[in-house]
Design a protein around this motif. Sequence first.
Motif, PDB file in Angstrom:
ATOM      1  N   GLY A 139      -9.675  -6.965  -4.871  1.00 54.30           N
ATOM      2  CA  GLY A 139      -9.725  -6.712  -3.432  1.00 54.30           C
ATOM      3  C   GLY A 139      -8.979  -7.786  -2.653  1.00 54.30           C
ATOM      4  O   GLY A 139      -8.221  -7.491  -1.721  1.00 54.30           O
ATOM      5  N   PHE A 140      -9.189  -9.027  -3.041  1.00 55.35           N
ATOM      6  CA  PHE A 140      -8.547 -10.165  -2.367  1.00 55.35           C
ATOM      7  C   PHE A 140      -7.018 -10.007  -2.430  1.00 55.35           C
ATOM      8  O   PHE A 140      -6.318 -10.069  -1.418  1.00 55.35           O
ATOM      9  CB  PHE A 140      -8.989 -11.448  -3.078  1.00 55.35           C
ATOM     10  N   ALA A 141      -6.525  -9.743  -3.640  1.00 55.84           N
ATOM     11  CA  ALA A 141      -5.076  -9.603  -3.833  1.00 55.84           C
ATOM     12  C   ALA A 141      -4.557  -8.313  -3.187  1.00 55.84           C
ATOM     13  O   ALA A 141      -3.426  -8.271  -2.691  1.00 55.84           O
ATOM     14  CB  ALA A 141      -4.746  -9.608  -5.330  1.00 55.84           C
ATOM     15  N   GLY A 142      -5.400  -7.271  -3.164  1.00 54.70           N
ATOM     16  CA  GLY A 142      -4.990  -6.007  -2.547  1.00 54.70           C
ATOM     17  C   GLY A 142      -4.755  -6.183  -1.050  1.00 54.70           C
ATOM     18  O   GLY A 142      -3.759  -5.706  -0.503  1.00 54.70           O
ATOM     19  N   SER A 143      -5.674  -6.895  -0.394  1.00 59.58           N
ATOM     20  CA  SER A 143      -5.494  -7.151   1.044  1.00 59.58           C
ATOM     21  C   SER A 143      -4.246  -7.995   1.272  1.00 59.58           C
ATOM     22  O   SER A 143      -3.505  -7.769   2.242  1.00 59.58           O
ATOM     23  CB  SER A 143      -6.708  -7.894   1.611  1.00 59.58           C
ATOM     24  N   ALA A 144      -4.014  -8.963   0.386  1.00 62.78           N
ATOM     25  CA  ALA A 144      -2.827  -9.811   0.532  1.00 62.78           C
ATOM     26  C   ALA A 144      -1.568  -8.955   0.408  1.00 62.78           C
ATOM     27  O   ALA A 144      -0.639  -9.070   1.224  1.00 62.78           O
ATOM     28  CB  ALA A 144      -2.821 -10.910  -0.526  1.00 62.78           C
ATOM     29  N   ALA A 145      -1.546  -8.077  -0.589  1.00 60.43           N
ATOM     30  CA  ALA A 145      -0.366  -7.204  -0.764  1.00 60.43           C
ATOM     31  C   ALA A 145      -0.184  -6.326   0.470  1.00 60.43           C
ATOM     32  O   ALA A 145       0.942  -6.097   0.931  1.00 60.43           O
ATOM     33  CB  ALA A 145      -0.541  -6.352  -2.023  1.00 60.43           C
ATOM     34  N   GLY A 146      -1.298  -5.852   1.028  1.00 62.05           N
ATOM     35  CA  GLY A 146      -1.234  -5.018   2.222  1.00 62.05           C
ATOM     36  C   GLY A 146      -0.660  -5.791   3.409  1.00 62.05           C
ATOM     37  O   GLY A 146       0.199  -5.283   4.140  1.00 62.05           O
ATOM     38  N   ALA A 147      -1.120  -7.029   3.585  1.00 58.00           N
ATOM     39  CA  ALA A 147      -0.640  -7.838   4.706  1.00 58.00           C
ATOM     40  C   ALA A 147       0.838  -8.186   4.515  1.00 58.00           C
ATOM     41  O   ALA A 147       1.614  -8.192   5.475  1.00 58.00           O
ATOM     42  CB  ALA A 147      -1.482  -9.107   4.821  1.00 58.00           C
ATOM     43  N   LEU A 148       1.233  -8.453   3.281  1.00 58.95           N
ATOM     44  CA  LEU A 148       2.653  -8.751   3.014  1.00 58.95           C
ATOM     45  C   LEU A 148       3.519  -7.513   3.271  1.00 58.95           C
ATOM     46  O   LEU A 148       4.630  -7.617   3.791  1.00 58.95           O
ATOM     47  CB  LEU A 148       2.837  -9.234   1.564  1.00 58.95           C
ATOM     48  N   ALA A 149       2.976  -6.344   2.934  1.00 56.81           N
ATOM     49  CA  ALA A 149       3.717  -5.101   3.181  1.00 56.81           C
ATOM     50  C   ALA A 149       3.868  -4.874   4.685  1.00 56.81           C
ATOM     51  O   ALA A 149       4.917  -4.419   5.155  1.00 56.81           O
ATOM     52  CB  ALA A 149       2.995  -3.916   2.527  1.00 56.81           C
ATOM     53  N   LEU A 150       2.831  -5.212   5.436  1.00 56.35           N
ATOM     54  CA  LEU A 150       2.902  -5.064   6.894  1.00 56.35           C
ATOM     55  C   LEU A 150       3.965  -6.003   7.466  1.00 56.35           C
ATOM     56  O   LEU A 150       4.780  -5.609   8.306  1.00 56.35           O
ATOM     57  CB  LEU A 150       1.538  -5.375   7.527  1.00 56.35           C
ATOM     58  N   ALA A 151       3.963  -7.251   6.969  1.00 49.23           N
ATOM     59  CA  ALA A 151       4.951  -8.230   7.451  1.00 49.23           C
ATOM     60  C   ALA A 151       6.365  -7.746   7.139  1.00 49.23           C
ATOM     61  O   ALA A 151       7.264  -7.853   7.973  1.00 49.23           O
ATOM     62  CB  ALA A 151       4.690  -9.586   6.797  1.00 49.23           C
ATOM     63  N   ALA A 152       6.562  -7.194   5.938  1.00 44.58           N
ATOM     64  CA  ALA A 152       7.884  -6.702   5.551  1.00 44.58           C
ATOM     65  C   ALA A 152       8.296  -5.536   6.446  1.00 44.58           C
ATOM     66  O   ALA A 152       9.428  -5.463   6.916  1.00 44.58           O
ATOM     67  CB  ALA A 152       7.863  -6.263   4.082  1.00 44.58           C
ATOM     68  N   GLU A 153       7.327  -4.669   6.725  1.00 43.29           N
ATOM     69  CA  GLU A 153       7.630  -3.503   7.575  1.00 43.29           C
ATOM     70  C   GLU A 153       8.040  -3.968   8.975  1.00 43.29           C
ATOM     71  O   GLU A 153       8.988  -3.446   9.561  1.00 43.29           O
ATOM     72  CB  GLU A 153       6.396  -2.599   7.617  1.00 43.29           C
ATOM     73  N   ARG A 154       7.339  -4.991   9.477  1.00 40.06           N
ATOM     74  CA  ARG A 154       7.680  -5.516  10.810  1.00 40.06           C
ATOM     75  C   ARG A 154       9.084  -6.106  10.816  1.00 40.06           C
ATOM     76  O   ARG A 154       9.768  -6.104  11.825  1.00 40.06           O
ATOM     77  CB  ARG A 154       6.675  -6.599  11.225  1.00 40.06           C
ATOM     78  N   ALA A 155       9.487  -6.618   9.625  1.00 41.61           N
ATOM     79  CA  ALA A 155      10.838  -7.194   9.521  1.00 41.61           C
ATOM     80  C   ALA A 155      11.872  -6.109   9.199  1.00 41.61           C
ATOM     81  O   ALA A 155      13.049  -6.406   8.982  1.00 41.61           O
ATOM     82  CB  ALA A 155      10.848  -8.278   8.445  1.00 41.61           C
ATOM     83  N   GLY A 156      11.404  -4.876   9.099  1.00 43.34           N
ATOM     84  CA  GLY A 156      12.318  -3.746   8.917  1.00 43.34           C
ATOM     85  C   GLY A 156      12.824  -3.548   7.506  1.00 43.34           C
ATOM     86  O   GLY A 156      13.876  -2.957   7.289  1.00 43.34           O
TER      87      GLY A 156
END
Length: 368
Positions: A139-156
């Motif tokens: 779960g810990f790593a899943g949330s991290a992957a999710g947050a990193l994916a969000l950051a990447a999406e924001r960066a286009g």
Amino acid sequence: MSTQRLWLRCEKKEFERRTAITPTTAKKLIDAGFEISVERDSQRIFKDEEYEAAGCTLVEHNSWPSAPVDVPIIGLKELPVSEDPLPHTHIQFAHCYKQQGGWSKVLARFHKGHGTLYDLEFLTDDQGRRVAAFGYHAGFAGSAAGALALAAERAGKPLGQLEPFENEDAMVEGVRQALGGSAKGLKVIVIGALGRCGRGAVDLFRKVGVEEDDIMKWDMAETAKGGPFPEILEADIFVNCIYLATPIPPFMTHEQVKVAGKERRLRVVVDVSCDTTNPHNPIPIYSVNTTFAKPTVPVEVGCGNPPLAMVSIDHLPTLLPREASEQFSTNLLPSLLELPQRESARVWVEAEKLFKTKLSEAVAVEGL
Ligand SMILES: NC(=O)c1ccc[n+]([C@@H]2O[C@H](COP(=O)([O-])OP(=O)(O)OC[C@H]3O[C@@H](n4cnc5c(N)ncnc54)[C@H](O)[C@@H]3O)[C@@H](O)[C@H]2O)c1
């Protein structure tokens, strides 16, 4: 009574850096009178020297087939596919009790070699709960992957390859930096929040700085009314951590995403539960598991609508090999200490009973 020996084998599964016995656990076992052989393994997150310092004897990489047959072999993941008979006692996750692909062939190897399998997934306490599991760090790593994916999406751009982190702090820092220094203002929802994975998922969000009121923590009570749930679309990230035991209505649907159009806030869904191919998958908006090499797949959202990325990696704890191993191994230790009495210790007696049941099913299927 003779000394209890135990042999920690190397892992052959690609990217697997975790282990069932850490140097800390090894030391405790040695203090209790065990003798521990450890195969040299550069893939393992713990260095060979750490085991040596704990008092273990280092042995050649992948040499367990020539270990004395009365020495139990402990590992984490399944052995490479082979038809060789297995004469030893193996303690590991074998993934062959739920009729997974190739299950009867795996068990046939034990039949041919007269060996025994104690499957780590099925070591349970007297309440029927697993004695050791990796959920929290998934779960810990899943949330991290999710947050990193969000950051990447924001960066286009889509999220690039994920590599294991040295430890939790490095992961938290990596996520914070990717989000521009702070996760403040982020809104997230975790379903299955009271379980092992769910608690880990919530903790990552707390540690990166998401405010408590912005973490929706849902479990059975909140989903009792039945989905789909509009609340999910109002968060930036949705992390699913439920244990799917019975069919339930979906938590979200394609239709709902399309109807929300440009109003949708949700950008990333992480399915930690990964019931990907289950006909009752409560998130029926995707159909493949993603990988560390390619952590996200785009969800079909309808023309002109904001993107939605899906993360569905089924071996998330590998992203935190050190802490995940340490916690798992610590939880396993009391059972390992009972190994010398495995003829009478409940945890091992039950595990052997289950093995024998599954073995006879496999023998029938294989016509042995
Ligand atoms: N992706 C990975 O790498 C990975 C690793 C470990 C575990 N898992 C999977 O994660 C899932 C959860 O594992 P766990 O160890 O956290 O289980 P758990 O039993 O500790 O927790 C599950 C939680 O889900 C809740 N829940 C069940 N049905 C629900 C529903 N309909 N609505 C809301 N909440 C519901 C339960 O009340 C419980 O709190 C399992 O399917 C497991 O196989 C995935």
